[in-house]
Enzyme design. Structure first.
Site, short mmCIF file in Angstrom:
data_model
loop_
_atom_site.label_atom_id
_atom_site.label_comp_id
_atom_site.label_asym_id
_atom_site.label_seq_id
_atom_site.Cartn_x
_atom_site.Cartn_y
_atom_site.Cartn_z
N TRP A 101 0.82 -1.21 0.00
CA TRP A 101 0.00 0.00 0.00
C TRP A 101 0.85 1.25 0.00
O TRP A 101 0.51 2.24 -0.64
CB TRP A 101 -1.02 -0.03 1.14
N ASP A 171 -2.29 6.40 6.27
CA ASP A 171 -3.31 5.56 5.64
C ASP A 171 -3.73 4.49 6.66
O ASP A 171 -3.08 3.46 6.78
CB ASP A 171 -2.74 4.91 4.38
N LYS A 195 -12.91 -1.96 5.76
CA LYS A 195 -12.22 -2.90 6.63
C LYS A 195 -12.71 -2.81 8.07
O LYS A 195 -13.15 -3.80 8.62
CB LYS A 195 -10.71 -2.66 6.58
C1 LIG Z 1 -7.65 -1.65 1.30
C2 LIG Z 1 -6.57 -0.62 1.42
C3 LIG Z 1 -6.43 0.41 0.50
C4 LIG Z 1 -7.32 0.54 -0.73
O1 LIG Z 1 -8.57 0.96 -0.40
P1 LIG Z 1 -9.65 1.30 -1.54
O2 LIG Z 1 -10.80 1.76 -0.72
O3 LIG Z 1 -9.91 0.03 -2.28
O4 LIG Z 1 -9.08 2.36 -2.39
C5 LIG Z 1 -5.43 1.33 0.69
N1 LIG Z 1 -4.61 1.26 1.76
C6 LIG Z 1 -4.71 0.29 2.67
C7 LIG Z 1 -3.79 0.26 3.84
C8 LIG Z 1 -5.70 -0.69 2.54
O5 LIG Z 1 -5.81 -1.66 3.44
#
Ligand SMILES: *Cc1c(COP(=O)(O)O)cnc(C)c1O
Length: 360
Positions: A101, A171, A195
């Site tokens: 990521w 993030d 998540k």
């Molecule tokens: C799942 C995830 C993403 C991507 O998220 P989207 O909503 O599909 O854009 C980005 N960063 C992390 C750490 C993730 O777990």
């Protein structure tokens, strides 16, 4: 048979929340309407929206000088919005690369600004968090971006980098609300909802007010944080149903002791699973450095990869679902977000022990 869903995302939601949503689906609180059918400018929906924000502020202890934005486009769109909004008059931004990521965030940022990668963990296959002393931070950076929990690699920070006056950007897609954090340490926190917050389609941004209003020239209106802040996340039609669902999750968290209680359970759950892996005499292996192991996403491999298919099939038959690892790393991954009860991890560990014994 109890079903336990270990999907990395979209992921398990609290059963109580789903049942409440079902009960209110066609007629929300006697309004005669589903939340899906309500005008986002009507008093019913405005109340749901305001309550969701208030509950999140309470849960996370978000200071008054931070704005909470309910956006769309996923964490992926934040990879672009962050440089577009936060570069200001600075020459470059600092990024930490700890896995898949981080890499995506870096690649996208490079379209908009000069990126300085201050630390990475490539020497050991992205399996650890580089110690802060080794980071080559630029005191003039526009911001420092990092990924507190690498959802694919299973590497999680158990500390917050101290960046002084350089705004810290995180993030938190896969570990927001899973542990207590001091929001005032951050310039901006973002997370896709699917998540640990609610259904897909909602992206949460928590941003310090002084960082707003300095967007790069030519940026589309929809990508300007200040537009969304000024419009209370209703500049355009927000993802109303996803925000409603997130609000139900926030209420569920409050009812169950808040983030402190979640964190305790998350520690217990992850320790149980890692202990099963580590005590399997090598039948199972987790490649992540022990101190940096994620409490949310637990990747592990079987000593004999030829048994992967059988492991997954037997797990499925017992209601232990979506354990297949990410396509880039293979093996298994158990995602054990807030809504995964301890019983789910106990069931998984029971199965893993039995499977290993049956192959001894
Ligand atoms: C799942 C995830 C993403 C991507 O998220 P989207 O909503 O599909 O854009 C980005 N960063 C992390 C750490 C993730 O777990």
């Amino acid at each position: 048979m109890a079903i336990y869903n270990f999907s990395a995302g979209p992921a398990v939601l609290p059963k109580e929340v789903l049942l409440q949503a079902r009960a209110e689906l066609a007629d929300w609180h006697g309004s005669g309407m589903s939340v899906m059918e309500m005008s986002h400018r009507g008093k019913e929906y405005m109340g749901i929206h305001a309550q969701a924000e208030a509950d999140l502020r309470e849960l996370m202890g978000i200071p008054a000088n931070y704005r909470v934005l309910f956006l769309q486009g996923g964490a992926h769109l934040q990879f672009s919005m962050i440089p577009l909004n936060l570069m200001r008059d600075k020459a470059s931004a600092d990024y930490v690369n700890t896995g898949e990521w981080s890499k995506k965030a870096i690649a996208e940022a490079k379209k908009f600004c000069a990126v300085n990668v201050v630390a990475d963990n490539k020497d050991k296959n992205c399996s650890y968090v580089p110690v802060f002393d080794t980071w080559k931070c630029d005191p003039n950076a526009a911001y420092l971006h990092y990924t507190p929990n690498e959802t694919i690699g299973g590497v999680e920070f158990n500390w917050i980098p101290g960046t002084g006056d350089v705004p810290l950007v995180a993030d938190m897609s896969s570990n927001i609300l899973s542990r207590e954090i001091d929001v005032s340490r951050f310039g901006l926190i973002y997370a896709g909802a699917q998540k640990n917050i609610g259904p897909a389609g909602l992206t949460l941004v928590i941003v310090r007010e002084d960082l707003l209003g300095q967007v790069a020239a030519g940026t589309p209106t929809m990508l300007d944080y200040k537009i969304h802040a000024d419009g209370d996340s209703m500049y355009n039609t927000p993802p109303t149903f996803a925000i409603y669902m997130a609000g139900l999750v926030f209420q569920w968290l409050k009812k169950n002791g808040g983030i402190a209680a979640m964190e305790k359970t998350n520690i217990a759950k992850s320790q149980l699973l890692y202990a099963a892996i580590d005590s399997s005499n090598g039948f199972y292996n987790c490649p992540v450095n022990k101190a940096d192991r994620s409490r949310m996403n637990v990747p592990f491999t079987l000593k004999d990869a030829a048994l992967d298919g059988e492991f997954l099939k037997q797990a499925d038959a017992r209601g232990l679902l979506q354990l297949k690892g990410h396509r880039s790393v293979g093996g298994m991954r158990a995602s054990i977000y807030n809504a995964m009860p301890l019983e789910g991890v106990q069931a998984l560990v029971g199965f893993m022990n039995e499977f290993a014994r049956s192959k001894a």
